[in-house]
Design an enzyme around this catalytic site. Sequence first.
Site, PDB file in Angstrom:
ATOM      1  N   LYS A  74       0.711  -1.265  -0.013  1.00 30.79           N
ATOM      2  CA  LYS A  74       0.027   0.084   0.065  1.00 30.79           C
ATOM      3  C   LYS A  74       1.108   1.180  -0.012  1.00 30.79           C
ATOM      4  O   LYS A  74       1.832   1.173   0.617  1.00 30.79           O
ATOM      5  CB  LYS A  74      -1.074  -0.086   1.155  1.00 30.79           C
ATOM      6  CG  LYS A  74      -1.890   1.209   1.237  1.00 30.79           C
ATOM      7  CD  LYS A  74      -2.629   0.920   2.602  1.00 30.79           C
ATOM      8  CE  LYS A  74      -3.793   2.147   2.720  1.00 30.79           C
ATOM      9  NZ  LYS A  74      -4.758   2.192   3.860  1.00 30.79           N
ATOM     10  N   SER A 149      -9.501   1.993   2.865  1.00 26.79           N
ATOM     11  CA  SER A 149      -8.737   2.743   2.024  1.00 26.79           C
ATOM     12  C   SER A 149      -7.886   1.820   1.238  1.00 26.79           C
ATOM     13  O   SER A 149      -7.469   2.296   0.277  1.00 26.79           O
ATOM     14  CB  SER A 149      -8.217   3.727   2.720  1.00 26.79           C
ATOM     15  OG  SER A 149      -7.147   3.215   3.581  1.00 26.79           O
ATOM     16  N   SER A 173      -9.617  -0.016   7.157  1.00 22.33           N
ATOM     17  CA  SER A 173      -9.076   0.116   5.912  1.00 22.33           C
ATOM     18  C   SER A 173      -8.522  -1.329   5.406  1.00 22.33           C
ATOM     19  O   SER A 173      -7.826  -1.530   4.348  1.00 22.33           O
ATOM     20  CB  SER A 173      -8.106   1.061   5.696  1.00 22.33           C
ATOM     21  OG  SER A 173      -9.021   2.285   5.755  1.00 22.33           O
TER      22      SER A 173
HETATM   23  N1  GLN Z   1     -12.783   4.282   6.170  1.00 19.49           N
HETATM   24  C1  GLN Z   1     -12.472   4.814   7.546  1.00 19.49           C
HETATM   25  C2  GLN Z   1     -11.898   6.113   7.339  1.00 19.49           C
HETATM   26  O1  GLN Z   1     -12.290   6.834   6.485  1.00 19.49           O
HETATM   27  C3  GLN Z   1     -11.101   4.038   8.052  1.00 19.49           C
HETATM   28  C4  GLN Z   1      -9.920   4.224   7.210  1.00 19.49           C
HETATM   29  C5  GLN Z   1      -8.850   3.351   7.532  1.00 19.49           C
HETATM   30  O2  GLN Z   1      -8.856   2.429   8.276  1.00 19.49           O
HETATM   31  N2  GLN Z   1      -7.784   3.923   7.012  1.00 19.49           N
HETATM   32  O3  GLN Z   1     -11.243   6.881   8.420  1.00 19.49           O
END
Ligand code: GLN
Length: 473
Positions: A74, A149, A173
Amino acid sequence: MTATEIAAAVRSGQRSARDVVEEHLAAIAARDRDLHAFLVVVADQAREAAAAIDAAVARGEDPGPLAGVPVAIKDTLCTRGVATTCGSRILDGWEPPYTATTVERILGAGGVVVGKTNCDEFAMGSSTENSAFGPTRNPLDPSRVPGGSSGGSAAAVAAAFAPLALGSDTGGSIRQPAALCGTVGVKPTYGRVSRYGLVAFASSLDQVGPFATTVADAALLLDVIAGHDPLDSTSIDDDHAPVSPQLAAGVAGLRIGLVEELTDVDGVQAPVRDAVAQAGAALEAAGATVERVSIPSAQYALSAYYLIAPAEASSNLARYDGVRYGLRVDADHAAAMNAETREAGFGPEVKRRIMLGTYALSAGYYDAYYRKAQQVRTLVIRDFARVYERCDALLAPTSPTVAFPLGAKTANPLEMYLSDVCTIPSSLAGHAAMSVPFGAGEGGLPIGVQVLAPALGEPVMFRVAAALEAAAG
Ligand code: GLN
């Protein structure tokens, strides 16, 4: 071939790492134009690494447990000399001077990094549509999102571009995109895996973890990356007990809880709810006892997260000032340069979070918002502790829905935030959790069942995950 199979074949000299890497680079070349899982493919570097592994095998050396296995990383993880953008324009052109510990460990174990994967900007999002470089598509249905994400990592594994990938999980994420793409995804216990070289989003929540197509492969990668790192002050200072040897232990005698507040919550699709019930039944059939349990504060976890995470982000993202990293928009004086760089470099969701977080931390609002959110976090930890007196592990949905169409939630941030309603409670608690593919929902799209375990409960979590994988067939 799974990562476990590739490593065995390369270590024994049955297959060359070069061959394995070429096959995966060809798959990327054939299909990633349409999916956009990768921001950068490091083909030459991967070929060189593969050649070095083949040479080691020829000399009679063992390259390690990931020998010749392609791994996608990532783009929130630093890779020395390879662009690292976190899906943001503000890091355009930045090449980190060092490599994340997790990536170093993969390389040290014989893994072959094939590229950096797309993600929501600074990991803020649940669909990968917040990437400044365009969205990633779900390999199982390209009209749908891969989740986020870490959507690029999930898509890369689901599309067989690499059998393994690293993601980062702050509120879901890794787990949510794993569920939406039909892969396994693991958020380790906070502190179990080094965050050194992970670009910070919300430092009290961020954790790096694996994506894989099988539970055994996820265990293989976790065992490589986990363990103490003196370069990360939040790293747990003891040895990691490997999870791979646990996979065959079964679940007989384990006590499993089905979390009511995460399963019966509004918005959970019926097939998802059914999958969790079937997962419970499968564990019961395998010798576990299963009961319904309650984490009352879980219903407030999402609200608390969307104060705590933006508050930490507003502080962490202050460093992107046009001086130290990437983009600079020149102006007459320094303050204007800072402001114009941030105006041009950050996308709308990142700006929204910085403003929300700054507001929640400001004098006069701190007590009403940030402090309250921290109090909720404490309640969540207490509720889990009470339940874990009776249970070894818990089950819940990973995502309330299967993969949704691109654009379906972009107009409504709150609806997007609700994608993580089931993953956030264990993030606030700092616990281990993972998603395992279990059944299918609307349109035959995969459903992920989430296995939750207490802090350092990875061994039991992987036993449960292996049993679910076996039952899912
Ligand atoms: N979707 C969640 C957010 O927007 C979690 C994101 C993540 O775990 N990086 O914060």
